[in-house]
Design an enzyme around this catalytic site. Structure first.
Site, PDB file in Angstrom:
ATOM      1  N   MET A   1      12.155  24.258   2.082  1.00 25.86           N
ATOM      2  CA  MET A   1      11.326  23.522   1.127  1.00 25.86           C
ATOM      3  C   MET A   1      12.177  22.690   0.159  1.00 25.86           C
ATOM      4  O   MET A   1      11.847  21.554  -0.161  1.00 25.86           O
ATOM      5  CB  MET A   1      10.445  24.493   0.329  1.00 25.86           C
ATOM      6  CG  MET A   1       9.474  23.764  -0.598  1.00 25.86           C
ATOM      7  SD  MET A   1       8.463  24.871  -1.590  1.00 25.86           S
ATOM      8  CE  MET A   1       7.354  25.542  -0.372  1.00 25.86           C
TER       9      MET A   1
ATOM     10  N   LYS B   1       0.840  -1.202   0.000  1.00 27.98           N
ATOM     11  CA  LYS B   1       0.000   0.000   0.000  1.00 27.98           C
ATOM     12  C   LYS B   1       0.874   1.251   0.000  1.00 27.98           C
ATOM     13  O   LYS B   1       2.077   1.179   0.282  1.00 27.98           O
ATOM     14  CB  LYS B   1      -0.906  -0.016   1.229  1.00 27.98           C
ATOM     15  CG  LYS B   1      -0.127   0.032   2.550  1.00 27.98           C
ATOM     16  CD  LYS B   1      -1.033  -0.181   3.766  1.00 27.98           C
ATOM     17  CE  LYS B   1      -0.232  -0.172   5.055  1.00 27.98           C
ATOM     18  NZ  LYS B   1      -1.047  -0.581   6.215  1.00 27.98           N
TER      19      LYS B   1
ATOM     20  N   ARG C   1     -10.270   0.544  15.147  1.00 30.97           N
ATOM     21  CA  ARG C   1     -10.319   1.219  13.849  1.00 30.97           C
ATOM     22  C   ARG C   1     -11.336   0.490  12.974  1.00 30.97           C
ATOM     23  O   ARG C   1     -12.520   0.490  13.252  1.00 30.97           O
ATOM     24  CB  ARG C   1      -8.932   1.243  13.192  1.00 30.97           C
ATOM     25  CG  ARG C   1      -7.863   1.942  14.040  1.00 30.97           C
ATOM     26  CD  ARG C   1      -6.590   2.235  13.258  1.00 30.97           C
ATOM     27  NE  ARG C   1      -6.210   1.189  12.321  1.00 30.97           N
ATOM     28  CZ  ARG C   1      -5.024   1.096  11.755  1.00 30.97           C
ATOM     29  NH1 ARG C   1      -4.067   1.983  12.025  1.00 30.97           N
ATOM     30  NH2 ARG C   1      -4.748   0.124  10.916  1.00 30.97           N
TER      31      ARG C   1
ATOM     32  N   TYR D   1      16.420  29.744   7.495  1.00 31.09           N
ATOM     33  CA  TYR D   1      15.380  30.610   8.052  1.00 31.09           C
ATOM     34  C   TYR D   1      15.397  30.670   9.579  1.00 31.09           C
ATOM     35  O   TYR D   1      15.505  29.636  10.235  1.00 31.09           O
ATOM     36  CB  TYR D   1      13.999  30.135   7.594  1.00 31.09           C
ATOM     37  CG  TYR D   1      13.801  30.207   6.104  1.00 31.09           C
ATOM     38  CD1 TYR D   1      13.962  31.405   5.411  1.00 31.09           C
ATOM     39  CD2 TYR D   1      13.431  29.080   5.387  1.00 31.09           C
ATOM     40  CE1 TYR D   1      13.775  31.468   4.042  1.00 31.09           C
ATOM     41  CE2 TYR D   1      13.232  29.129   4.017  1.00 31.09           C
ATOM     42  CZ  TYR D   1      13.407  30.329   3.347  1.00 31.09           C
ATOM     43  OH  TYR D   1      13.223  30.391   1.997  1.00 31.09           O
TER      44      TYR D   1
HETATM   45  C1  LIG Z   1      -0.260  -1.644   6.782  1.00 34.01           C
HETATM   46  C2  LIG Z   1      -0.862  -2.891   7.278  1.00 34.01           C
HETATM   47  C3  LIG Z   1      -0.061  -4.029   7.508  1.00 34.01           C
HETATM   48  C4  LIG Z   1       1.452  -4.027   7.411  1.00 34.01           C
HETATM   49  O1  LIG Z   1       2.003  -3.577   8.630  1.00 34.01           O
HETATM   50  P1  LIG Z   1       3.588  -3.528   8.850  1.00 34.01           P
HETATM   51  O2  LIG Z   1       3.746  -3.107  10.255  1.00 34.01           O
HETATM   52  O3  LIG Z   1       4.108  -2.516   7.906  1.00 34.01           O
HETATM   53  O4  LIG Z   1       4.092  -4.878   8.589  1.00 34.01           O
HETATM   54  C5  LIG Z   1      -0.688  -5.210   7.838  1.00 34.01           C
HETATM   55  N1  LIG Z   1      -2.039  -5.250   7.960  1.00 34.01           N
HETATM   56  C6  LIG Z   1      -2.825  -4.178   7.776  1.00 34.01           C
HETATM   57  C7  LIG Z   1      -4.293  -4.305   7.941  1.00 34.01           C
HETATM   58  C8  LIG Z   1      -2.257  -2.962   7.440  1.00 34.01           C
HETATM   59  O5  LIG Z   1      -3.046  -1.899   7.274  1.00 34.01           O
END
Ligand SMILES: *Cc1c(COP(=O)(O)O)cnc(C)c1O
Length: 596
Positions: free
Chosen positions: A333, A50, A147, A286
């Site tokens: 930046m 992802k 969640r 800055y």
């Molecule tokens: C992002 C995610 C993972 C991977 O987690 P890592 O700590 O990066 O291995 C696994 N399961 C779900 C549901 C996630 O959202």
């Protein structure tokens, strides 16, 4: 970097490389996947790609992960899954975070399995039924994270509804999943509580008539936690979903990537683009948060928060010429500054770092992502994921970082794909800028693959007299340095054809030892014949889908003659694969990305 003569190369000589890049080592990805898969076995491994593979580039990383043995790919969004399908990736895919605007019909059409946490169930079932298809579903239960996922209270009703949709043929519940909230703290009691709740939820699902074959709970830290658990299976289940680990980053505050057997895949680098002498009291960036205490040299690093380097990351490391310097003053930046800690470097031709590689983080001797996440009070995940689109991703395939290599294997290898003869020459010319007297190179490639082209590029970069042609039948040709050329006083080029020399002994007869110390020696067909001449070497292989080859890879005489006649290659615009393998101490302290 120690032992590297780094002539302050002019910015112009480096135009072929991106000015800044996140270099992603696909060999590291494969290594990490293999390593994690061993830890998880017999459980399967889902590589989580992802967020553009945590900033590493979803498609190349997904392909490398599959080569490393990943059984499935995981993403948050359906759109991310569809991108992988568009790139031709056919592996099983799961997406788990949806909105009312998610295109479930595309997901079903492209066989993307869907995580389901509540309202999506009826929607997905309806879409599938309309399509006359069956959606693959993984039900997600919230065992404590608060969640996504069905609540435990809502779970019995959820699995009844799922069982009914499954009976209608609209969905197929292939998996049940949950997500852990504190796996990065192996001592947290919540880990076991969540896993216990998960087992009870699975039991309830089975009682409702569901028969999920893939149960999954562990992320990267969970996969490591399982190694120390009395019952690892309760954590590993049927599959682990690993993200951060495949990028070679430790999810634990107290353990390094190296301790976990992981190789960091991303190197964030650019080149020093300004060097200046300043007096004591010079304000930097800055707000003038930093003032020099003494006369010193400042180096400007052209990366800033628009590139994803956190603005609050003041003090993060930048490695230049093998030394890590702390960034000083505000990260702006586009740029940031390091204080080199001594005056006079800008006017010292041997030590001026203008044009030198500047590495913020990477594998091996480079600073780690962790140093930046600590400077920015965040976690490693955020640092790599937020490297912005303004930073091009570059892909290399190193065999490994030197200290991971057994003896005799290359310190590193780099694969490039120049698109034309001209591009091949350019690579050679750039490489030549890092060569010095005593360097030995072995050049392998079919006839017409472009060995002469490559050598011509080397000659141009070394600034030797022109007229490089195939050395066939000449055995060895010497090209003296051209005092009028770009590199007066540099080494000469000795260009050798070892094709007719059957053995190392015959090679010894042509006395390369005499010229070796004062020249760059390039030997075509030299494999197995000239390695003994030096303790270090570069082996360069050019692969191109033209040229003749007999069974053992050596040319037959007719094709040698044809090659001589053709002299230069044909089909100039055809892409080729160029692999550089580096052996010995001369090269082992370096990263390939320092050279090309
Ligand atoms: C992002 C995610 C993972 C991977 O987690 P890592 O700590 O990066 O291995 C696994 N399961 C779900 C549901 C996630 O959202």
């Amino acid at each position: 970097m120690e032992g590297v003569t780094s002539e302050p190369s002019t910015p112009v000589s480096r135009v072929r490389r991106p000015e800044r890049s996140a270099v992603v080592d696909l060999a590291a990805i494969r290594h990490n996947v293999r390593h994690l898969k061993k830890l998880a076995a017999p459980a399967a491994l889902m590589a989580v790609v992802k967020a553009d593979a945590y900033g590493h580039g979803a498609v190349p990383v997904a392909q490398a992960a599959l080569q490393g043995g990943a059984d499935m790919l995981g993403v948050a969004h359906v759109t991310e899954a569809l991108e992988l399908r568009e790139a031709g990736i056919k592996a099983p895919l799961l997406a788990w975070l949806h909105t009312v605007n998610t295109d479930f019909s595309a997901a079903i059409e492209y066989q993307v399995a869907l995580g389901v946490s509540g309202w999506e169930l009826e929607e997905i079932a309806r879409v599938a039924q309309d399509m006359g298809a069956t959606a693959q579903v993984h039900l997600k239960v919230d065992t404590g994270l608060g969640r996504n996922g069905y609540t435990l209270a809502g779970w019995p009703a959820a699995v009844r509804a799922a069982a009914s949709a499954q009976q209608r043929g609209a969905i197929d519940v292939v998996g049940i999943m949950t997500h852990l909230g504190a796996a990065d703290d192996p001592q947290a009691p919540e880990n076991q509580e969540q896993l216990d709740a998960f087992q009870r939820a699975v039991q309830v699902a089975r009682e409702a008539g569901l028969t999920p074959s893939i149960l999954h709970a562990a992320n990267t830290p969970g996969t490591f936690d399982a190694q120390d658990m009395a019952d690892p299976t309760s954590m590993l289940c049927d599959m682990v979903r690993v993200g951060i680990g495949i990028y070679g980053i430790s999810p634990f505050a107290e353990r390094t990537a190296e301790e976990l057997g992981l190789i960091p895949a991303m190197t964030l680098r650019t080149t020093v683009n300004n060097v200046k002498e300043v007096p004591a009291g010079q304000g930097v960036s800055y707000g003038f948060n930093y003032r020099t205490e003494q006369p010193t040299t400042l180096a400007l690093i052209p990366l800033g928060y628009a590139d994803g380097v956190p603005r609050i990351g003041t003090g993060g490391p930048v490695r230049i010429h093998g030394v890590s310097y702390a960034e000083v003053g505000r990260v702006a930046m586009d740029q940031m500054v390091v204080d080199l800690g001594e005056p006079g470097l800008a006017s010292d031709p041997d030590r001026n770092p203008l044009g030198a590689e500047a590495v913020l983080f990477g594998a091996g001797a480079n600073p780690s992502v962790r140093e930046w996440s600590q400077a920015a009070q965040t976690i490693d995940y955020e640092i790599v994921t937020r490297i912005s689109p303004r930073v091009p991703r570059e892909y290399v395939d190193s065999v490994g970082i030197s200290h991971y290599q057994p003896e005799g294997d290359p310190a590193w290898a780099l694969t490039l794909e120049p698109a034309s003869a001209e591009a091949t020459q350019k690579v050679a010319k750039d490489l030549a800028g890092h060569l010095r007297a005593g360097d030995l190179m072995i050049l392998t490639g079919e006839l017409g693959a472009g060995k002469t082209t490559f050598t011509q590029g080397l000659g141009a970069g070394l600034g030797v007299r022109e007229g490089i042609i195939s050395p066939t039948f000449v055995l060895a040709r010497q090209h003296p340095n051209d005092p009028q050329g770009p590199n007066p006083g540099g080494p000469m080029l000795v260009h050798v054809d070892a094709y007719r020399l059957a053995t190392a002994t015959e090679v010894d007869d042509i006395d390369l030892e005499q010229t070796l110390p004062t020249s760059v020696t390039v030997v075509e067909w030299g494999r197995g014949k000239v390695e003994h001449l030096a303790d270090s070497r570069l082996e360069i292989t050019i692969d191109r889908a033209v040229g003749a080859r007999d069974n053992d890879g050596a040319p037959n005489l007719a094709s040698v003659l044809a090659d001589l006649e053709a002299e230069t290659e044909t089909g100039e615009d055809e892409p080729r694969t160029l692999t550089i393998r580096a052996f010995g101490p001369r090269w082992s302290g370096q990263q390939p990305t320092d050279l090309i």
